[in-house]
Design a protein around this motif. Structure first.
Motif, PDB file in Angstrom:
ATOM      1  N   MET A   1       0.849  -1.197   0.000  1.00 54.01           N
ATOM      2  CA  MET A   1       0.000   0.000   0.000  1.00 54.01           C
ATOM      3  C   MET A   1       0.882   1.243   0.000  1.00 54.01           C
ATOM      4  N   ALA A   2       0.764   2.060  -1.045  1.00 49.49           N
ATOM      5  CA  ALA A   2       1.511   3.321  -1.120  1.00 49.49           C
ATOM      6  C   ALA A   2       0.586   4.354  -1.754  1.00 49.49           C
ATOM      7  N   LEU A   3      -0.165   5.024  -0.934  1.00 52.47           N
ATOM      8  CA  LEU A   3      -1.210   5.920  -1.407  1.00 52.47           C
ATOM      9  C   LEU A   3      -0.889   7.398  -1.199  1.00 52.47           C
ATOM     10  N   LEU A   4       0.146   7.676  -0.426  1.00 51.89           N
ATOM     11  CA  LEU A   4       0.403   9.059  -0.021  1.00 51.89           C
ATOM     12  C   LEU A   4       1.512   9.733  -0.820  1.00 51.89           C
ATOM     13  N   ASP A   5       2.234   8.962  -1.646  1.00 53.13           N
ATOM     14  CA  ASP A   5       3.327   9.523  -2.457  1.00 53.13           C
ATOM     15  C   ASP A   5       4.304  10.311  -1.570  1.00 53.13           C
ATOM     16  N   LEU A   6       4.714   9.681  -0.467  1.00 52.60           N
ATOM     17  CA  LEU A   6       5.679  10.334   0.427  1.00 52.60           C
ATOM     18  C   LEU A   6       7.025  10.453  -0.258  1.00 52.60           C
ATOM     19  N   ASP A   7       7.693  11.551  -0.025  1.00 50.22           N
ATOM     20  CA  ASP A   7       9.020  11.794  -0.615  1.00 50.22           C
ATOM     21  C   ASP A   7      10.041  10.915   0.117  1.00 50.22           C
ATOM     22  N   PRO A   8      10.675   9.967  -0.576  1.00 47.65           N
ATOM     23  CA  PRO A   8      11.638   9.079   0.093  1.00 47.65           C
ATOM     24  C   PRO A   8      12.766   9.822   0.790  1.00 47.65           C
ATOM     25  N   SER A   9      13.167  10.959   0.233  1.00 45.51           N
ATOM     26  CA  SER A   9      14.265  11.710   0.855  1.00 45.51           C
ATOM     27  C   SER A   9      13.824  12.327   2.177  1.00 45.51           C
ATOM     28  N   VAL A  10      12.559  12.756   2.264  1.00 52.33           N
ATOM     29  CA  VAL A  10      12.042  13.307   3.514  1.00 52.33           C
ATOM     30  C   VAL A  10      11.936  12.200   4.564  1.00 52.33           C
ATOM     31  N   GLY A 401      -9.539   1.360  10.570  1.00 48.35           N
ATOM     32  CA  GLY A 401      -8.548   0.295  10.664  1.00 48.35           C
ATOM     33  C   GLY A 401      -8.518  -0.578   9.424  1.00 48.35           C
ATOM     34  N   VAL A 402      -9.704  -0.902   8.888  1.00 48.48           N
ATOM     35  CA  VAL A 402      -9.786  -1.711   7.679  1.00 48.48           C
ATOM     36  C   VAL A 402      -9.237  -0.948   6.478  1.00 48.48           C
ATOM     37  N   LEU A 403      -9.636   0.314   6.343  1.00 50.42           N
ATOM     38  CA  LEU A 403      -9.246   1.107   5.171  1.00 50.42           C
ATOM     39  C   LEU A 403      -7.745   1.350   5.107  1.00 50.42           C
ATOM     40  N   THR A 404      -7.080   1.417   6.250  1.00 47.85           N
ATOM     41  CA  THR A 404      -5.663   1.804   6.274  1.00 47.85           C
ATOM     42  C   THR A 404      -4.732   0.644   6.607  1.00 47.85           C
ATOM     43  N   GLY A 405      -5.263  -0.575   6.635  1.00 43.73           N
ATOM     44  CA  GLY A 405      -4.401  -1.743   6.791  1.00 43.73           C
ATOM     45  C   GLY A 405      -3.709  -1.861   8.128  1.00 43.73           C
ATOM     46  N   GLN A 406      -4.417  -1.537   9.203  1.00 36.70           N
ATOM     47  CA  GLN A 406      -3.817  -1.676  10.522  1.00 36.70           C
ATOM     48  C   GLN A 406      -3.627  -3.160  10.872  1.00 36.70           C
ATOM     49  N   SER A 407      -2.685  -3.448  11.774  1.00 38.32           N
ATOM     50  CA  SER A 407      -2.326  -4.830  12.086  1.00 38.32           C
ATOM     51  C   SER A 407      -3.012  -5.358  13.331  1.00 38.32           C
ATOM     52  N   ILE A 408      -3.089  -4.515  14.368  1.00 37.18           N
ATOM     53  CA  ILE A 408      -3.653  -4.922  15.655  1.00 37.18           C
ATOM     54  C   ILE A 408      -4.706  -3.887  16.019  1.00 37.18           C
ATOM     55  N   LEU A 409      -5.943  -4.324  16.188  1.00 38.06           N
ATOM     56  CA  LEU A 409      -7.041  -3.399  16.439  1.00 38.06           C
ATOM     57  C   LEU A 409      -7.587  -3.629  17.845  1.00 38.06           C
ATOM     58  N   ASN A 438     -16.245  -7.840   8.351  1.00 41.60           N
ATOM     59  CA  ASN A 438     -16.920  -8.690   7.378  1.00 41.60           C
ATOM     60  C   ASN A 438     -17.538  -7.857   6.257  1.00 41.60           C
ATOM     61  N   ALA A 439     -18.199  -6.754   6.613  1.00 38.96           N
ATOM     62  CA  ALA A 439     -18.874  -5.935   5.607  1.00 38.96           C
ATOM     63  C   ALA A 439     -17.892  -5.207   4.707  1.00 38.96           C
ATOM     64  N   ALA A 440     -16.803  -4.712   5.295  1.00 39.08           N
ATOM     65  CA  ALA A 440     -15.817  -3.959   4.511  1.00 39.08           C
ATOM     66  C   ALA A 440     -14.939  -4.890   3.686  1.00 39.08           C
ATOM     67  N   GLY A 441     -14.693  -6.082   4.208  1.00 35.35           N
ATOM     68  CA  GLY A 441     -13.870  -7.041   3.473  1.00 35.35           C
ATOM     69  C   GLY A 441     -12.533  -6.444   3.084  1.00 35.35           C
ATOM     70  N   SER A 442     -12.224  -6.503   1.807  1.00 36.94           N
ATOM     71  CA  SER A 442     -10.959  -5.957   1.293  1.00 36.94           C
ATOM     72  C   SER A 442     -11.169  -4.571   0.694  1.00 36.94           C
ATOM     73  N   LEU A 443     -11.969  -3.776   1.380  1.00 38.00           N
ATOM     74  CA  LEU A 443     -12.278  -2.440   0.883  1.00 38.00           C
ATOM     75  C   LEU A 443     -11.024  -1.600   0.670  1.00 38.00           C
ATOM     76  N   ALA A 444      -9.971  -1.900   1.392  1.00 36.67           N
ATOM     77  CA  ALA A 444      -8.719  -1.145   1.238  1.00 36.67           C
ATOM     78  C   ALA A 444      -8.214  -1.195  -0.203  1.00 36.67           C
ATOM     79  N   GLU A 445      -8.545  -2.281  -0.921  1.00 37.84           N
ATOM     80  CA  GLU A 445      -8.119  -2.386  -2.323  1.00 37.84           C
ATOM     81  C   GLU A 445      -8.741  -1.281  -3.186  1.00 37.84           C
ATOM     82  N   ASP A 446      -9.919  -0.815  -2.789  1.00 39.07           N
ATOM     83  CA  ASP A 446     -10.639   0.186  -3.584  1.00 39.07           C
ATOM     84  C   ASP A 446     -10.438   1.611  -3.084  1.00 39.07           C
ATOM     85  N   PHE A 447      -9.724   1.738  -1.948  1.00 37.50           N
ATOM     86  CA  PHE A 447      -9.585   3.054  -1.321  1.00 37.50           C
ATOM     87  C   PHE A 447      -8.374   3.773  -1.905  1.00 37.50           C
TER      88      PHE A 447
END
Length: 523
Positions: A1-10, A401-409, A438-447
């Motif tokens: 997941m790389a959605l923010l286009d963070l500057d690697p140098s920063v 948590g689902v949308l942003t791929g958190q590990s421990i909720l 259950n309802a969101a499922g893999s919604l992160a794929e579409d976010f």
């Protein structure tokens, strides 16, 4: 997941600054020991039990030995040399026997020399090595049981707290929670235990808003969760707290009893328990080396900053603390997959676009630390006691948590700020989590947040503010930044705080076989 286009140098600059800010503190930690580190070492070497004859209540034998050694010859050389020399000199079989003789006034400790020094080094190294081998066996057993019973099928793992004060009642609640879907059970500690400079002995039934962390309580709960793991067909993990004045000891006990996660933050005890900063940094380094050896996932405590500081204004301090925690962990030998960095859903829901801001902060953490099992904490500060509003707010937290791929909720409770949750409250809270997952499922794929939208811009802003703060910390020093109230608005001077008298500068001839073995591992 790389959605923010963070500057690697920063990002690279932020990590470099965090390393520079942490370096003087690491050097300070290496140059000192504490009474807790020395007690932890003797626990690895096999000392157990307590003096039940003391008029003020049970005193752990390890405290008896450490306090007497410090009084008679100091701890600058470490405890194992005088302790194992006395063991041999008096022909005693165990460290517990040595403690009993110490309490009876029969032992005069001294730093050995010559052949006596060589013998003490050899005997203490052998004893501590046996303790670490027990930790190694527990790590291997965890891996074996995960293979046998399986891991939870979904991420994030569902983390739920039990906190009755009675270990037997905790077992009932923990097993029921696992049956209802919890993947991780955290036994919250009794209020104030972090300020005790000793670890209580035995099973306990009288905690306040939590249950005492003891070796026997760890054993009881681990056995109970093993039973329910077999029943539900997945390995249920156990969490407790390696923090406070006994941080290194509790880390050792966790390794000896196969706990899986431990709350272990580099600054939490300083900021929120007023524990001396130097004491905390020395203790946390040793404890993290133990956690690395044991394969225990640590949970850091950045979420706490947002309960005292504004979650929008202070967002960058969370990022700075995460970067510092990451560096301290790596330096102590903890790899990314054991680094449960903390953050929280604590923005006031009345703030416009609060949910979008929460997504920005959560995504920033996820992208900065892609391989870390991030721990996402539910709303607490703005839970009003209205259980309907609370249940809805927890639902939004779960969705973030689902949308942003958190590990421990960590499961949020609608009765937060009202009562200690009942079993029924926990059941409803788990239903909320299960519904959203259950309802969101893999919604992160579409976010996909808009490249020029609020979420992306906010994440870049927070990262930029974090870099600016790290530059200031490098110039002023981390200890000064803590003293100035940079984190959580708490001002904690380096020379003050509880436990400062338990810090000891190492002599050139200092010896600790646990430190040497753990140092070789972290290196």
């Amino acid at each position: 997941m790389a959605l923010l286009d963070l500057d690697p140098s920063v990002v690279a600059t932020a990590r470099e600054l965090a390393a520079r800010a942490a370096e003087p503190v690491v050097s300070l930690a290496k140059a000192h020991t504490t009474v807790a580190v020395e007690r932890a070492t003797l626990r690895l070497a096999g000392i157990t039990g307590a003096d039940s004859t003391h008029r003020a209540g049970d005193v752990p034998w390890v405290n008896r030995v450490i306090d007497t050694v410090r009084e008679q010859c100091g701890l600058e050389h470490g405890v194992v040399l005088p302790a194992f020399h006395a063991l041999r000199e008096h022909n005693l079989g165990t460290l517990t026997e040595l403690a009993e003789a110490t309490a009876a006034g029969q032992i005069q400790f001294r730093i050995p020399t010559g052949k006596d020094l060589t013998a003490a080094r050899k005997a203490s190294t052998s004893a501590v090595s046996k303790g670490l081998k027990s930790v190694d066996r527990n790590r291997a057993q965890r891996d074996k049981l995960i293979t046998k019973w399986g891991d939870p099928a979904q991420r994030p793992w569902i983390y739920l707290i039990v906190a009755t004060g009675d270990i037997d009642e905790d077992v009932v609640q923990a097993q029921n929670a696992a049956r209802a879907g919890a993947d991780i059970i955290a036994v919250i500690r009794s209020t104030g235990q972090s300020l005790l400079d000793y670890v209580p002995e035995g099973a306990t039934h009288h905690g306040f808003a939590g249950t005492y962390a003891t070796q026997e309580n760890f054993r009881i709960m681990r056995a109970a969760l093993d039973d329910v793991s077999k029943e539900v067909g997945r390995y249920v993990r156990l969490t407790n707290y390696a923090s406070g004045l006994c941080m290194p000891e509790i880390a050792v006990l966790a390794g000896l009893q196969r706990l899986d996660m431990m709350l272990n933050d580099s600054m939490y005890g300083i900021l929120f328990r007023d524990i001396n900063p130097i004491r905390t940094f020395v203790d946390q380094r040793f404890s993290r080396q133990v956690h690395a050896r044991a394969g225990i996932i640590i949970n850091t405590g950045e979420d706490n900053y947002l309960t005292t500081a504004d979650a929008v204004d202070a967002a960058h301090t969370v990022t700075v603390s995460q970067l510092l925690n990451e560096h301290f962990a790596h330096e102590a030998g903890l790899p990314d997959h054991l680094l449960g960095l903390g953050h929280a859903f604590e923005i006031n829901p009345k703030v416009p676009d609060s949910f979008r801001l929460e997504l920005a902060h959560a995504l920033l953490a996820r992208e900065l630390f892609p391989d870390a099992p991030l721990k996402w904490m539910p709303p607490t500060k703005h839970m009003t006691g209205d259980v309907f509003d609370g249940y809805l707010l927890d639902g939004f937290f779960n969705l973030a948590g689902v949308l942003t791929g958190q590990s421990i909720l960590l499961v949020g409770m609608m009765t937060e700020a009202v009562v200690t949750p009942f079993l029924s409250d926990r059941d409803l809270a788990l239903k909320n989590v299960r519904y959203v997952l259950n309802a969101a499922g893999s919604l992160a794929e579409d976010f996909r947040p808009a490249p020029d939208g609020l979420i992306v811009k906010r994440a870049h802003q927070v990262l930029g503010e974090a870099v600016g703060l790290l530059e200031r910390i490098v110039d002023d020093g981390l200890l000064n930044a803590i003293a100035d109230g940079t984190f959580g608005l708490m001002k904690r001077p380096a020379h003050k705080g509880k436990g400062a008298d338990g810090v000891v500068e190492k002599a050139p001839e200092y010896f600790n076989p646990a430190s040497e073995m753990l140092e070789a591992q972290s290196g």
